[in-house]
Write an enzyme that holds these catalytic residues in place. Sequence first.
Site, PDB file in Angstrom:
ATOM      1  N   CYS A 157      -2.360   8.998   3.819  1.00 19.52           N
ATOM      2  CA  CYS A 157      -2.167   8.627   2.419  1.00 19.52           C
ATOM      3  C   CYS A 157      -3.392   9.007   1.604  1.00 19.52           C
ATOM      4  O   CYS A 157      -3.312   9.264   0.414  1.00 19.52           O
ATOM      5  CB  CYS A 157      -1.894   7.144   2.306  1.00 19.52           C
ATOM      6  SG  CYS A 157      -3.134   6.179   3.144  1.00 19.52           S
ATOM      7  N   GLU A 217       0.886  -1.178   0.000  1.00 18.99           N
ATOM      8  CA  GLU A 217       0.000   0.000   0.000  1.00 18.99           C
ATOM      9  C   GLU A 217       0.910   1.209   0.000  1.00 18.99           C
ATOM     10  O   GLU A 217       1.691   1.395   0.926  1.00 18.99           O
ATOM     11  CB  GLU A 217      -0.882   0.015   1.257  1.00 18.99           C
ATOM     12  CG  GLU A 217      -1.665  -1.257   1.505  1.00 18.99           C
ATOM     13  CD  GLU A 217      -2.731  -1.510   0.463  1.00 18.99           C
ATOM     14  OE1 GLU A 217      -3.051  -0.573  -0.305  1.00 18.99           O
ATOM     15  OE2 GLU A 217      -3.231  -2.636   0.390  1.00 18.99           O
TER      16      GLU A 217
HETATM   17  N1  NAD Z   1      -1.786   3.290   0.768  1.00 18.30           N
HETATM   18  C1  NAD Z   1      -1.875   3.224   2.084  1.00 18.30           C
HETATM   19  O1  NAD Z   1      -2.727   2.539   2.654  1.00 18.30           O
HETATM   20  C2  NAD Z   1      -0.918   4.025   2.930  1.00 18.30           C
HETATM   21  C3  NAD Z   1      -1.176   4.168   4.291  1.00 18.30           C
HETATM   22  C4  NAD Z   1      -0.280   4.901   5.070  1.00 18.30           C
HETATM   23  C5  NAD Z   1       0.835   5.483   4.497  1.00 18.30           C
HETATM   24  N2  NAD Z   1       1.050   5.341   3.175  1.00 18.30           N
HETATM   25  C6  NAD Z   1       2.204   5.986   2.545  1.00 18.30           C
HETATM   26  O2  NAD Z   1       3.329   5.868   3.415  1.00 18.30           O
HETATM   27  C7  NAD Z   1       4.203   6.986   3.239  1.00 18.30           C
HETATM   28  C8  NAD Z   1       4.538   7.574   4.591  1.00 18.30           C
HETATM   29  O3  NAD Z   1       5.086   6.612   5.423  1.00 18.30           O
HETATM   30  P1  NAD Z   1       6.655   6.462   5.690  1.00 18.30           P
HETATM   31  O4  NAD Z   1       7.291   7.798   5.633  1.00 18.30           O
HETATM   32  O5  NAD Z   1       6.806   5.670   6.935  1.00 18.30           O
HETATM   33  O6  NAD Z   1       7.100   5.591   4.428  1.00 18.30           O
HETATM   34  P2  NAD Z   1       8.512   4.942   4.117  1.00 18.30           P
HETATM   35  O7  NAD Z   1       8.376   4.263   2.809  1.00 18.30           O
HETATM   36  O8  NAD Z   1       9.611   5.905   4.293  1.00 18.30           O
HETATM   37  O9  NAD Z   1       8.707   3.845   5.278  1.00 18.30           O
HETATM   38  C9  NAD Z   1       7.791   2.794   5.469  1.00 18.30           C
HETATM   39  C10 NAD Z   1       8.510   1.626   6.140  1.00 18.30           C
HETATM   40  O10 NAD Z   1       9.445   1.067   5.214  1.00 18.30           O
HETATM   41  C11 NAD Z   1      10.718   0.923   5.848  1.00 18.30           C
HETATM   42  N3  NAD Z   1      11.752   0.965   4.824  1.00 18.30           N
HETATM   43  C12 NAD Z   1      12.431   2.041   4.351  1.00 18.30           C
HETATM   44  N4  NAD Z   1      13.301   1.660   3.385  1.00 18.30           N
HETATM   45  C13 NAD Z   1      13.168   0.320   3.233  1.00 18.30           C
HETATM   46  C14 NAD Z   1      13.760  -0.637   2.383  1.00 18.30           C
HETATM   47  N5  NAD Z   1      14.674  -0.299   1.495  1.00 18.30           N
HETATM   48  N6  NAD Z   1      13.361  -1.917   2.488  1.00 18.30           N
HETATM   49  C15 NAD Z   1      12.413  -2.287   3.372  1.00 18.30           C
HETATM   50  N7  NAD Z   1      11.805  -1.411   4.220  1.00 18.30           N
HETATM   51  C16 NAD Z   1      12.178  -0.125   4.142  1.00 18.30           C
HETATM   52  C17 NAD Z   1      10.745   2.058   6.851  1.00 18.30           C
HETATM   53  O11 NAD Z   1      11.736   1.848   7.815  1.00 18.30           O
HETATM   54  C18 NAD Z   1       9.315   2.014   7.370  1.00 18.30           C
HETATM   55  O12 NAD Z   1       9.173   1.017   8.346  1.00 18.30           O
HETATM   56  C19 NAD Z   1       3.448   7.944   2.330  1.00 18.30           C
HETATM   57  O13 NAD Z   1       3.939   7.807   1.027  1.00 18.30           O
HETATM   58  C20 NAD Z   1       2.006   7.452   2.414  1.00 18.30           C
HETATM   59  O14 NAD Z   1       1.209   7.784   1.305  1.00 18.30           O
HETATM   60  C21 NAD Z   1       0.209   4.619   2.379  1.00 18.30           C
END
Ligand code: NAD
Length: 522
Positions: free
Chosen positions: A319, A285
């Site tokens: 999001c 997501e």
């Molecule tokens: N579509 C949905 O349902 C939904 C819901 C909530 C948030 N979001 C999205 O999430 C984002 C905000 O959240 P964020 O800042 O925590 O996102 P992010 O992608 O920076 O981090 C999400 C998670 O991924 C981990 N991560 C980072 N790099 C990684 C890698 N290379 N491999 C594996 N894991 C890794 C992070 O440590 C964290 O736990 C926004 O883009 C938002 O739109 C989407």
Amino acid sequence: MSLPPFRNEPVLELRRAAAREQLAAGMRELEPRLPLRVPVWIGDERREGDELVSTDPGDPDRVVAVAAMATEAEADRAVVAAREAFETWSRTPAARRADILVAAADSLRRRRAELAALEVRECAKPWGEADADICEAIDFLEFYARGAVALERGPELFQVPGERNEMRYAPRGVAAVIAPWNFPIAIPTGMVSAALATGNTVVLKPAEQSPGCGLMVVQALREAGVPPGAIGLLPGNGTAGAALVRHRDVATIAFTGSGPVGLEIMKTAAEVPVGGKHLKRVVAEMGGKNCVIVDSDADLDDAVPAIVQSAFVYAGQKCSAASRVLVHEAIADQIVERVAGAVDVLVVGQADMFGTDVPPVIEQEARDRVERYRALGARDGRLVAERREGAADHGWFVPPTVVADLPADSPVLHEEIFGPVLAVERVANVDAAMDRVDELPFALTGGLFARNPHTVHRVVQRSPVGNLYVNRPITGAMVGRQPFGGNRLSGTGTKAGGPDYLLHFVEPHVVTENTVRHGLVI
Ligand SMILES: NC(=O)c1ccc[n+]([C@@H]2O[C@H](COP(=O)([O-])OP(=O)(O)OC[C@H]3O[C@@H](n4cnc5c(N)ncnc54)[C@H](O)[C@@H]3O)[C@@H](O)[C@H]2O)c1
């Protein structure tokens, strides 16, 4: 014992003093225990550390949690422990697993005020939003518990004489759950509970900004009876997440977060590691660029507050938040003026103040990123509204901002900003607005304000988004009522809180037996 039908957990009515007092009491209970110590927690083994620190976005000097940072070796050990626990947990009947998840929901209910207070401190979620997040976590546990019991029965197959056909859904193995910070208890609980309900074991990697909230999820599940090996906790940054994604024995990756990270995870997961026995499945997501279309016949008394709420509550860090308004030219000036007026009365302030709409954003990096988009908007477009109050405060405040008349290729119109910035665009009609929506690679949420049912029908037919909201705000999806998730580059089309979500955590097994017996072997 069978479970009563699912119903959503009601949110607190914060206009009542008693409800506000309940939450304030939660904060009084939490504060003396801060900072929380968050361990790497594998089976019964806990390693504490202080390599990762989460702070209050409204007061960055206040430390909320001190966590160990999981190493690659620990990621490996957590997966091995989960792999071992899989033998027992996967054979536990779905009804028993459901009882445990429902017990975890009860534990969240009991600690609701204190958990909401933790979200206020760790992620600057305003009280109402924090309370709704705990309710959503409870809903996920209750909803998936019931869903897994139904799924275990398997579907009816066509039968012919002399043959028996059966289909059942088996858990896939170890699931890595990688979560964001913006729904810091609901989203990890949702992904974890879907995996556990269907018999998988889990390693949770919470966001680096919210390790304290991640700990609460794992604690509630273990206290309710999930075996320690079946749910591990790996606080850390992206490196720990990436180690899980690569791991040979991880069969499913449930990820919610940004687009670039989601794409990287999908690429890595596509490679089968040496000795790997799974095509890894990724449930992702990701981000969006969510547009609200306003037709010339829209009821502006409905549209304006709904747009402002969708764009600015929780500082636009959902999001599903609105980031573009595409408005019919006949009412464009009126909308701009009224949206600006509504932005003027938003409550900008600290998350722990009851009534705050727009708190600070999560961290300095986020503030700097949003400020860059604001500067671009001000340079290339017309600044229609800007609220600077919070800026003087201590914390990562960004002024809620509305910009109009941007050039069509402005990054403000095309990139996910994830902050309190809204762009208003003038369009000739609804079809022109739909053309702009269709140009985007994102398709998460969208909105339409229109009174003509033919217009509504046309937009519904053409809209690519995962969740389209008509004549209402575009945030606040409820489990079981609005299955949630995006299409195109916004996600894998899996719908959290919907009837099909659990299918992503299982694999189908079909057994066909010849029932024309060839004699009895004694
Ligand atoms: N579509 C949905 O349902 C939904 C819901 C909530 C948030 N979001 C999205 O999430 C984002 C905000 O959240 P964020 O800042 O925590 O996102 P992010 O992608 O920076 O981090 C999400 C998670 O991924 C981990 N991560 C980072 N790099 C990684 C890698 N290379 N491999 C594996 N894991 C890794 C992070 O440590 C964290 O736990 C926004 O883009 C938002 O739109 C989407």
